[in-house]
Design an enzyme around this catalytic site. Structure first.
Site, PDB file in Angstrom:
ATOM      1  CB  SER A  25       2.744  -7.921   1.368  1.00 22.42           C
ATOM      2  OG  SER A  25       1.315  -7.914   2.062  1.00 22.42           O
ATOM      3  CB  THR A  78      -0.809   0.104   1.137  1.00 23.45           C
ATOM      4  OG1 THR A  78      -1.922  -0.968   1.086  1.00 23.45           O
ATOM      5  CG2 THR A  78      -1.633   1.134   1.490  1.00 23.45           C
ATOM      6  CB  THR A  86       0.450  -3.579   6.604  1.00 21.27           C
ATOM      7  OG1 THR A  86      -0.891  -3.663   6.024  1.00 21.27           O
ATOM      8  CG2 THR A  86       1.272  -2.164   6.524  1.00 21.27           C
ATOM      9  CG  ASP A  87      -2.472  -7.484   3.374  1.00 23.10           C
ATOM     10  OD1 ASP A  87      -3.183  -6.398   4.208  1.00 23.10           O
ATOM     11  OD2 ASP A  87      -3.113  -7.562   2.464  1.00 23.10           O
TER      12      ASP A  87
END
Ligand code: GLU
Length: 343
Positions: A59, A16, A92-93
């Protein structure tokens, strides 16, 4: 003689933080150069930030092989001494998994600091630039040396081995439920509040294969149908109920699996340990241990899968895997970790 400025290598992986787009949605387009150019004050830190675009992926699509190659690149750049620390920007996932893998594969003292953003650069209040700046300060800080891989987000510093993503949209999503943050970045300085007890790493040179490790989360009424074919995996993590319980219907399958591949027992809750000897019913933690499952202690299911992957990648057998989980899960002796420990 003029002193060299502290040097930080920033590698961007996508996510992101690097996404732009229009009404249809955002996709990763920004390079590492773009990301650093968007950070107000980066040039005033006195830190020499070298940048490299490693990949441009959401990710979810990062692969363990690529992350091992990333760990090798980090080792190369930090052992030659040309950089003092490393910043990784990514989605961030999967940070809680990638950061732990990098932690396990990093034997050096240079900090590896992973960060990202919850709001993309086209949104009001995009958090990427602030997170990158805090990550750069941390990667350059002598205080962070020797701590392995860290996740710096919303000015909090978390140990890679403890951190979890706990909210799908909040900017304060990263938490360390079992330990709390190690510290904070305040006015550009690293302020440590706690030290993790020990560092356990696997030498990169020992990693010779890419195992396939599955994760099965039990649910109420689970009849084991989804475990069919699990014997073809190299290892399996079971995310059990509570302190490590599964439906009675699963125990024959898990017993058979544990006789052929390492099967690791975790809790699907994501905080707190699996127990060892409190409950005795069929499918309880003590029953499953007697059936050959390996307890993961405080490691949550995702961390346990990364650890099992790394141990298998390094050719570890069942006994070494059990010793590794006891040490890393916080229930056994760190001295029994199969490789040399860091002081
Ligand atoms: N929310 C994720 C992020 O913050 C989505 C994209 C990804 O993980 O790559 O980056």
């Amino acid at each position: 003689m003029t002193e060299q400025p502290t040097a930080v290598l920033m590698l961007s992986l996508g996510g992101t933080i690097a996404m732009t787009g229009g009404a249809g949605g955002v996709v990763p387009t920004l390079t590492a150069e773009d990301l650093i150019a968007a950070v107000p004050g980066a040039a005033d830190t006195g830190i020499d930030v070298q940048v490299q675009t490693f990949c441009q992926l959401p990710s979810a699509s990062l692969r363990l092989d690529d992350l091992t190659a990333l760990a090798a690149l980090i080792a190369e750049r930090t052992t030659t001494g040309d950089v003092d620390g490393v910043v990784i920007t990514q989605g961030t996932d999967t940070i809680e998994e990638t950061a732990y893998l990098l932690d396990l594969l990093h034997g050096g003292d240079a900090p590896i600091v992973v960060t990202g953003a919850m709001r993309n650069p086209t949104q009001a209040g995009a958090d990427g630039p602030a997170n990158v700046l805090a990550a750069i300060h941390t990667a350059a800080s002598p205080t962070a040396r020797g701590l392995g891989a860290l996740v710096v987000f919303a000015d909090e510093i978390h140990a890679a081995r403890y951190v979890r993503k706990t909210h799908s949209t909040s900017g304060g999503t990263f938490r360390s439920p079992n330990a709390g943050p190690l510290g904070r970045v305040v006015e550009g300085a690293v302020r440590l509040l706690a030290y993790p007890p020990h560092r356990l790493t696997v030498p990169l040179a020992a990693v010779t294969r890419t195992p396939r490790v599955g994760l099965h989360t039990v649910t109420v009424g689970d009849d084991g149908a989804l475990l069919a074919g699990a014997e073809n995996l190299d290892g399996l993590v079971v995310a059990g109920f509570g302190v490590g319980h599964v439906p009675q219907l699963l125990i024959n399958q898990l017993t058979a699996l544990a006789a052929t591949i390492p099967v690791v027992l975790t809790s699907r809750i994501g905080a707190g340990p699996v127990l060892e000897a409190t409950y005795a019913f069929p499918g309880s933690e003590s029953d499953l241990r007697q059936r050959g499952l390996i307890g993961a202690g405080f490691l949550d299911s995702y961390k346990a899968r990364i650890l099992l992957h790394t141990l298998l990648a390094a050719g570890a057998d069942h006994d070494i895997i059990a010793a590794g989980f006891a040490a890393a899960g916080g229930t056994g002796e760190p001295a029994h970790w199969p490789w040399a420990q860091h002081p």
